[in-house]
Scaffold this motif. Structure first.
Motif, PDB file in Angstrom:
ATOM      1  N   ASP A 277       0.846  -1.198   0.000  1.00 16.12           N
ATOM      2  CA  ASP A 277       0.000   0.000   0.000  1.00 16.12           C
ATOM      3  C   ASP A 277       0.884   1.252   0.000  1.00 16.12           C
ATOM      4  O   ASP A 277       1.589   1.525   0.968  1.00 16.12           O
ATOM      5  CB  ASP A 277      -0.901  -0.007   1.238  1.00 16.12           C
ATOM      6  CG  ASP A 277      -1.938   1.104   1.222  1.00 16.12           C
ATOM      7  OD1 ASP A 277      -1.729   2.114   0.527  1.00 16.12           O
ATOM      8  OD2 ASP A 277      -2.964   0.974   1.919  1.00 16.12           O
ATOM      9  N   PRO A 278       0.867   2.041  -1.060  1.00 16.20           N
ATOM     10  CA  PRO A 278       1.756   3.214  -1.125  1.00 16.20           C
ATOM     11  C   PRO A 278       1.403   4.304  -0.119  1.00 16.20           C
ATOM     12  O   PRO A 278       2.242   5.165   0.181  1.00 16.20           O
ATOM     13  CB  PRO A 278       1.571   3.704  -2.569  1.00 16.20           C
ATOM     14  CG  PRO A 278       0.217   3.208  -2.972  1.00 16.20           C
ATOM     15  CD  PRO A 278       0.034   1.906  -2.273  1.00 16.20           C
ATOM     16  N   GLU A 279       0.162   4.299   0.379  1.00 14.89           N
ATOM     17  CA  GLU A 279      -0.227   5.316   1.358  1.00 14.89           C
ATOM     18  C   GLU A 279       0.266   4.989   2.761  1.00 14.89           C
ATOM     19  O   GLU A 279       0.294   5.878   3.622  1.00 14.89           O
ATOM     20  CB  GLU A 279      -1.749   5.470   1.364  1.00 14.89           C
ATOM     21  CG  GLU A 279      -2.316   6.074   0.088  1.00 14.89           C
ATOM     22  CD  GLU A 279      -3.807   6.339   0.201  1.00 14.89           C
ATOM     23  OE1 GLU A 279      -4.362   6.134   1.306  1.00 14.89           O
ATOM     24  OE2 GLU A 279      -4.404   6.747  -0.797  1.00 14.89           O
TER      25      GLU A 279
ATOM     26  N   GLU B  75       2.794   4.834   5.297  1.00 13.93           N
ATOM     27  CA  GLU B  75       4.138   5.381   5.492  1.00 13.93           C
ATOM     28  C   GLU B  75       4.865   4.738   6.663  1.00 13.93           C
ATOM     29  O   GLU B  75       6.094   4.791   6.741  1.00 13.93           O
ATOM     30  CB  GLU B  75       4.058   6.889   5.721  1.00 13.93           C
ATOM     31  CG  GLU B  75       3.480   7.665   4.549  1.00 13.93           C
ATOM     32  CD  GLU B  75       3.468   9.162   4.807  1.00 13.93           C
ATOM     33  OE1 GLU B  75       4.561   9.729   5.040  1.00 13.93           O
ATOM     34  OE2 GLU B  75       2.376   9.758   4.803  1.00 13.93           O
TER      35      GLU B  75
ATOM     36  N   LYS C 204       9.143   1.498   4.403  1.00 12.96           N
ATOM     37  CA  LYS C 204       8.260   2.001   5.449  1.00 12.96           C
ATOM     38  C   LYS C 204       9.097   2.334   6.681  1.00 12.96           C
ATOM     39  O   LYS C 204      10.068   1.633   6.995  1.00 12.96           O
ATOM     40  CB  LYS C 204       7.212   0.956   5.845  1.00 12.96           C
ATOM     41  CG  LYS C 204       6.515   0.266   4.688  1.00 12.96           C
ATOM     42  CD  LYS C 204       5.657   1.205   3.872  1.00 12.96           C
ATOM     43  CE  LYS C 204       4.869   0.421   2.817  1.00 12.96           C
ATOM     44  NZ  LYS C 204       4.111   1.315   1.901  1.00 12.96           N
TER      45      LYS C 204
END
Length: 365
Positions: free
Chosen positions: A83-85, A87, A110
């Motif tokens: 998931d790129p969102e 962080e 991450k």
């Protein structure tokens, strides 16, 4: 390039405040005993636009989804990493999984917070520190007591010199349960006291000994006594037990001028400073003139404003990600604690032999 793991952060080094900005998403992996507390604090602090909760157990996922409907739940760790969102990832899984899951999260770029202990060996912990530096990501360890107001007050009192020269520290952390299946009582409970003592004294022990016994599960000690030997004759004793009729969370610090007791189970007045000490007559002509005198002075109770430590830890993690600051409990902090536990385990398997504490140097890959 090498990172010297023995360097401690000074009390003032992490006093920097930052304008808080929200992260896109934070994932909490592991929804057993401690993970739900992370989910709650992320929601309450508003430090992320979205929260992802990951666990293999459907009942745990359903409970989080019921309590926090805005939380996205999943059983797939791979989807969290993809998931790129997302962080940041908070790992609150069994100890034996910490290294592998933290490594995979860092390799997915991450930032990572790993619940205590960071790993099961100094080599694994050192590899995570190096990987975080290589990827330029935050690696933080969940030594929650280092964000506790009474513990920070204890540290400041010691640093001020009010207690005088520190002679010894004695900590007891005992309760009936909770028995663990993957680590012994030292790795489960003493990890807290080790992190507190290292922070409070600002130094590493040179040698460690450990005695313990397992009464319910072979090879997993449920009661243990650790002895940490520091330079200049300072010594620390840590007694931990899952088999005690009373819940005890008490630390005593004895100095040449005063003594301090920190009782974490006290509803109020968690720290008391005792104006007690032993004085030795400075000058005497013969041995028969040699005398001790005992001082029994007042008890001082410092005022402490408390905030939930986990809330502060959560906000600190996000601040470090946003500003690039070094966490108060960074990977090196976790490495030092794991190194002490590793030496204690070696001592325990060798009948309590005094064992040197060796902290590996961390070389960037």
């Amino acid at each position: 390039m090498e990172i010297i793991a023995e360097t401690f952060n000074s009390p003032a080094a992490n006093g920097r405040t930052a304008e808080r900005a929200r992260l896109g998403a934070i994932a909490v992996v592991g929804l057993g005993y401690w993970g739900p507390n992370w989910v709650r604090n992320i929601h309450q602090s508003g430090c992320a636009e979205r929260v992802v909760a990951c666990d293999l157990d459907a009942g745990r996922r359903d409970r989080i989804a019921h309590l926090y409907p805005a939380t996205r739940v999943t059983s797939h760790f791979d989807r969290v990493l993809a998931d790129p969102e997302v962080e940041a990832v908070i790992i609150a899984t069994p100890v034996g999984t910490h290294y592998e899951m933290a490594r995979r999260a860092l390799e997915a770029d991450k930032s990572v917070l790993v619940e205590k202990p960071l790993a099961t060996s100094p080599a694994e912990a050192a590899e995570l520190v190096a990987l975080a530096r290589e990827r330029e990501r935050v690696l933080m360890v969940g030594h929650t007591f280092e964000y506790s107001a009474p513990v920070l007050k204890l540290r400041d009192i010691i640093a001020s010199g009010e207690l005088g020269e520190i002679f010894y520290v004695s900590s007891t952390r005992a309760n009936l349960g909770l028995l663990q299946h993957d680590v012994n009582v030292a790795w489960d409970l003493a990890v807290h006291d080790i992190s507190i003592i290292l922070m409070a004294l600002g130094q590493m022990p040179e040698r460690v000994s450990c005695h313990g016994e397992s009464h319910y599960r072979r090879g997993i000690e449920d009661v243990a006594l650790l002895t940490l030997h520091f330079s200049r004759g300072v010594i620390a004793f840590i007694h931990v037990s899952w088999l005690d009729p009373n819940k005890i969370r008490r630390t005593t610090v004895v100095g040449s001028r005063k003594m301090l007791v920190y009782d974490d189970t006290a509803p109020q007045e968690k720290i008391r400073i005792y104006d007690k000490r032993v004085d030795v007559q400075r000058y005497y002509d013969t041995f028969s003139d040699f005398q001790y005198s005992y001082r029994y002075g007042d008890i001082q109770i410092p005022r402490i404003e408390e905030t939930e430590p986990l809330r502060l830890e959560c906000e600190h993690f996000v601040d470090c990600i946003r500003t690039g600051a070094t966490p108060r409990t960074d990977g090196l902090c976790g490495l030092r604690v794991v190194s002490v536990l590793h030496a204690a385990s070696a001592s325990l398997r060798d009948g309590g032999r005094l064992t040197p504490v060796e902290v590996p140097r961390v070389a960037l890959r």
